[in-house]
Design a protein around this motif. Sequence first.
Motif, PDB file in Angstrom:
ATOM      1  N   LYS A 110      -4.586  27.127  53.802  1.00 43.71           N
ATOM      2  CA  LYS A 110      -5.115  28.492  53.723  1.00 43.71           C
ATOM      3  C   LYS A 110      -5.726  28.765  52.352  1.00 43.71           C
ATOM      4  N   ILE A 111      -5.068  28.327  51.318  1.00 44.03           N
ATOM      5  CA  ILE A 111      -5.507  28.622  49.952  1.00 44.03           C
ATOM      6  C   ILE A 111      -6.678  27.746  49.526  1.00 44.03           C
ATOM      7  N   ALA A 112      -6.593  26.428  49.831  1.00 44.95           N
ATOM      8  CA  ALA A 112      -7.596  25.486  49.330  1.00 44.95           C
ATOM      9  C   ALA A 112      -8.212  24.623  50.417  1.00 44.95           C
ATOM     10  N   GLY A 113      -7.393  24.109  51.306  1.00 42.38           N
ATOM     11  CA  GLY A 113      -7.862  23.185  52.333  1.00 42.38           C
ATOM     12  C   GLY A 113      -6.813  22.119  52.578  1.00 42.38           C
ATOM     13  N   ALA A 114      -7.058  21.258  53.539  1.00 37.76           N
ATOM     14  CA  ALA A 114      -6.118  20.184  53.841  1.00 37.76           C
ATOM     15  C   ALA A 114      -5.966  19.262  52.641  1.00 37.76           C
ATOM     16  N   GLY A 115      -4.750  18.793  52.412  1.00 43.57           N
ATOM     17  CA  GLY A 115      -4.499  17.881  51.304  1.00 43.57           C
ATOM     18  C   GLY A 115      -4.085  18.563  50.025  1.00 43.57           C
ATOM     19  N   PHE A 116      -3.788  19.879  50.084  1.00 49.32           N
ATOM     20  CA  PHE A 116      -3.347  20.634  48.916  1.00 49.32           C
ATOM     21  C   PHE A 116      -2.062  21.398  49.264  1.00 49.32           C
ATOM     22  N   PRO A 117      -0.910  20.700  49.325  1.00 52.89           N
ATOM     23  CA  PRO A 117       0.321  21.360  49.759  1.00 52.89           C
ATOM     24  C   PRO A 117       0.860  22.346  48.720  1.00 52.89           C
ATOM     25  N   VAL A 118       1.681  23.281  49.203  1.00 48.41           N
ATOM     26  CA  VAL A 118       2.401  24.227  48.346  1.00 48.41           C
ATOM     27  C   VAL A 118       3.870  23.809  48.343  1.00 48.41           C
ATOM     28  N   TYR A 119       4.425  23.557  47.157  1.00 49.99           N
ATOM     29  CA  TYR A 119       5.825  23.184  47.025  1.00 49.99           C
ATOM     30  C   TYR A 119       6.634  24.453  46.752  1.00 49.99           C
ATOM     31  N   LYS A 120       7.765  24.592  47.439  1.00 47.63           N
ATOM     32  CA  LYS A 120       8.531  25.836  47.405  1.00 47.63           C
ATOM     33  C   LYS A 120      10.002  25.552  47.098  1.00 47.63           C
ATOM     34  N   GLY A 121      10.628  26.447  46.342  1.00 47.61           N
ATOM     35  CA  GLY A 121      12.064  26.375  46.119  1.00 47.61           C
ATOM     36  C   GLY A 121      12.526  25.008  45.659  1.00 47.61           C
ATOM     37  N   LYS A 122      13.446  24.420  46.414  1.00 46.95           N
ATOM     38  CA  LYS A 122      13.990  23.118  46.025  1.00 46.95           C
ATOM     39  C   LYS A 122      12.929  22.019  46.094  1.00 46.95           C
ATOM     40  N   GLY A 123      11.882  22.209  46.878  1.00 49.11           N
ATOM     41  CA  GLY A 123      10.789  21.241  46.895  1.00 49.11           C
ATOM     42  C   GLY A 123      10.060  21.211  45.568  1.00 49.11           C
ATOM     43  N   ALA A 124       9.794  22.403  45.002  1.00 45.57           N
ATOM     44  CA  ALA A 124       9.128  22.488  43.699  1.00 45.57           C
ATOM     45  C   ALA A 124      10.032  21.943  42.602  1.00 45.57           C
ATOM     46  N   ARG A 125      11.326  22.231  42.693  1.00 40.01           N
ATOM     47  CA  ARG A 125      12.263  21.755  41.678  1.00 40.01           C
ATOM     48  C   ARG A 125      12.429  20.238  41.756  1.00 40.01           C
ATOM     49  N   LEU A 126      12.384  19.691  42.972  1.00 36.96           N
ATOM     50  CA  LEU A 126      12.450  18.234  43.118  1.00 36.96           C
ATOM     51  C   LEU A 126      11.232  17.585  42.470  1.00 36.96           C
ATOM     52  N   GLN A 127      10.049  18.167  42.652  1.00 35.26           N
ATOM     53  CA  GLN A 127       8.832  17.661  42.002  1.00 35.26           C
ATOM     54  C   GLN A 127       9.014  17.643  40.482  1.00 35.26           C
ATOM     55  N   ARG A 128       9.450  18.772  39.934  1.00 38.74           N
ATOM     56  CA  ARG A 128       9.619  18.878  38.477  1.00 38.74           C
ATOM     57  C   ARG A 128      10.684  17.894  37.986  1.00 38.74           C
ATOM     58  N   ALA A 129      11.740  17.740  38.763  1.00 40.52           N
ATOM     59  CA  ALA A 129      12.801  16.816  38.380  1.00 40.52           C
ATOM     60  C   ALA A 129      12.289  15.386  38.301  1.00 40.52           C
ATOM     61  N   LEU A 130      11.516  14.973  39.298  1.00 40.00           N
ATOM     62  CA  LEU A 130      10.986  13.611  39.305  1.00 40.00           C
ATOM     63  C   LEU A 130      10.031  13.381  38.137  1.00 40.00           C
ATOM     64  N   THR A 171      17.648  18.142  38.800  1.00 40.11           N
ATOM     65  CA  THR A 171      17.426  19.176  39.821  1.00 40.11           C
ATOM     66  C   THR A 171      18.395  20.345  39.687  1.00 40.11           C
ATOM     67  N   GLY A 172      19.629  20.056  39.262  1.00 37.40           N
ATOM     68  CA  GLY A 172      20.669  21.072  39.270  1.00 37.40           C
ATOM     69  C   GLY A 172      21.352  21.183  40.618  1.00 37.40           C
ATOM     70  N   PHE A 173      20.980  20.343  41.584  1.00 36.35           N
ATOM     71  CA  PHE A 173      21.630  20.292  42.886  1.00 36.35           C
ATOM     72  C   PHE A 173      21.561  18.869  43.398  1.00 36.35           C
ATOM     73  N   ASP A 174      22.418  18.513  44.316  1.00 28.36           N
ATOM     74  CA  ASP A 174      22.457  17.142  44.805  1.00 28.36           C
ATOM     75  C   ASP A 174      22.112  17.019  46.285  1.00 28.36           C
ATOM     76  N   ARG A 175      21.774  18.146  46.898  1.00 23.05           N
ATOM     77  CA  ARG A 175      21.424  18.095  48.306  1.00 23.05           C
ATOM     78  C   ARG A 175      20.469  19.239  48.670  1.00 23.05           C
ATOM     79  N   ILE A 176      19.714  19.027  49.722  1.00 23.02           N
ATOM     80  CA  ILE A 176      18.836  20.063  50.268  1.00 23.02           C
ATOM     81  C   ILE A 176      19.322  20.347  51.681  1.00 23.02           C
TER      82      ILE A 176
END
Length: 423
Positions: A160-180, A417-422
């Motif tokens: 919706k925002i940009a097009g296919a191939g541009f995902p939005v990371y949310k909550g624990k998904g965004a934190r997992l990205q930052r953690a990695l 992450t600050g958490f060990d499970r999703i």
Amino acid sequence: MLQVNYIRENREKVLERLSVRNFKQPELVDEIIRIDEERRQTQTSLDNLSAIANSSAKQIGELMRNGKKEEAEAIKQTTSANKEQIKQLSEQLLAAEQQLHQALVQLPNLPAEAVPAGTTPEENEVVYTHGSPAVLHEGAVPHWELTAKYDIIDFELGTKIAGAGFPVYKGKGARLQRALINFFLDRATESGYREMQVPLMVNEASGFGTGQLPDKEGQMYHVTEDNLYLIPTAEVPVTNLYRDVILKEEDLPVKNTAYTPCFRREAGSYGAHVRGLNRLHQFDKVELVQIVHPEQSYAVLEEMSLYVQSLLKELGLHYRVLRLCGGDMGFTSAMTYDMEVWSAAQQRWLEVSSVSNFETYQTNRLKLRYKGHTGKTQLAHTLNGSALALPRIVAAILENCQTPEGIILPEVLAAYTGFDRID
């Protein structure tokens, strides 16, 4: 870019190594040699005429000082014709140099001796496999279903925002990205790499220096008004930090790392193999770049491969290492290792890293050299590797670590992450 002197002096070897790539234009090698011969002949003629012109100028000056104006004028008449010839030869030389350059940039790098011949990914050589496939519970699903179930990555919102191939990371998904990202950067700096923050856009000279231009022009996002390109990998800006630089031999190796978003226009065909995180237009990656002494580059390639493998082991992933065949290597690479992790839910291998030695191919374009202890200046070797590209690492973690009660993350990430499970 290959050095023309090497091509001229090693024609048969160049053709033999290009055949390992299944290069479709071997006649280009003889064309380069022909153009270079014309260029050198023109240069010799120009140098000879210029030497005559310089000698005549000195002679005219001497005659004028001695009051022999008539003799000086006679020589001037002769030199005027030489000046016109010099102008014509200079124009011919420039045209030959441009023609030679255009031919040289069409030749890919020569594969190293260890690179197997082949044209397809199926002909790549498996050199190492680590671990065993994860055993999943009944009802296990691929990551695109897991991301929706736990509301951690939203592909439709990104479309919706940009097009296919541009995902939005949310909550624990965004934190997992930052953690990695932080985990990969910490491991790199602990291993002696210097962290850099670099521009996400580069100019044409930078794209040419590392070999993305003109080979991959259609795959890069182009900001036309400013003639800048969004980077496909941090390799481009990080390596170009040393364009037109002469290093000291004692400064080698130079080891840099950088985290950047990466942008690639081509997203491949449709289907499960490019679904979800498998192939994106924008993704995050931590990159390693080394500039090394030519005698050390293949030892460094092995060292970098082992380093990337150590990250995969820490994450507890089943992976394999491939030595790419000539026809599956990148245009600029002399030898490449690909690391692939096993996706238990998709039942397929996912590429998460490429580690490549470019030898002098990039440094010749970049004019990146080092001065040895003898005072001689020569081209350095460059290498780079993904350590690591995040999308497929995230996909593999989500899929391989899923349980009926949720996704149990690798232990090493808990501190980040600050958490060990999703769940």
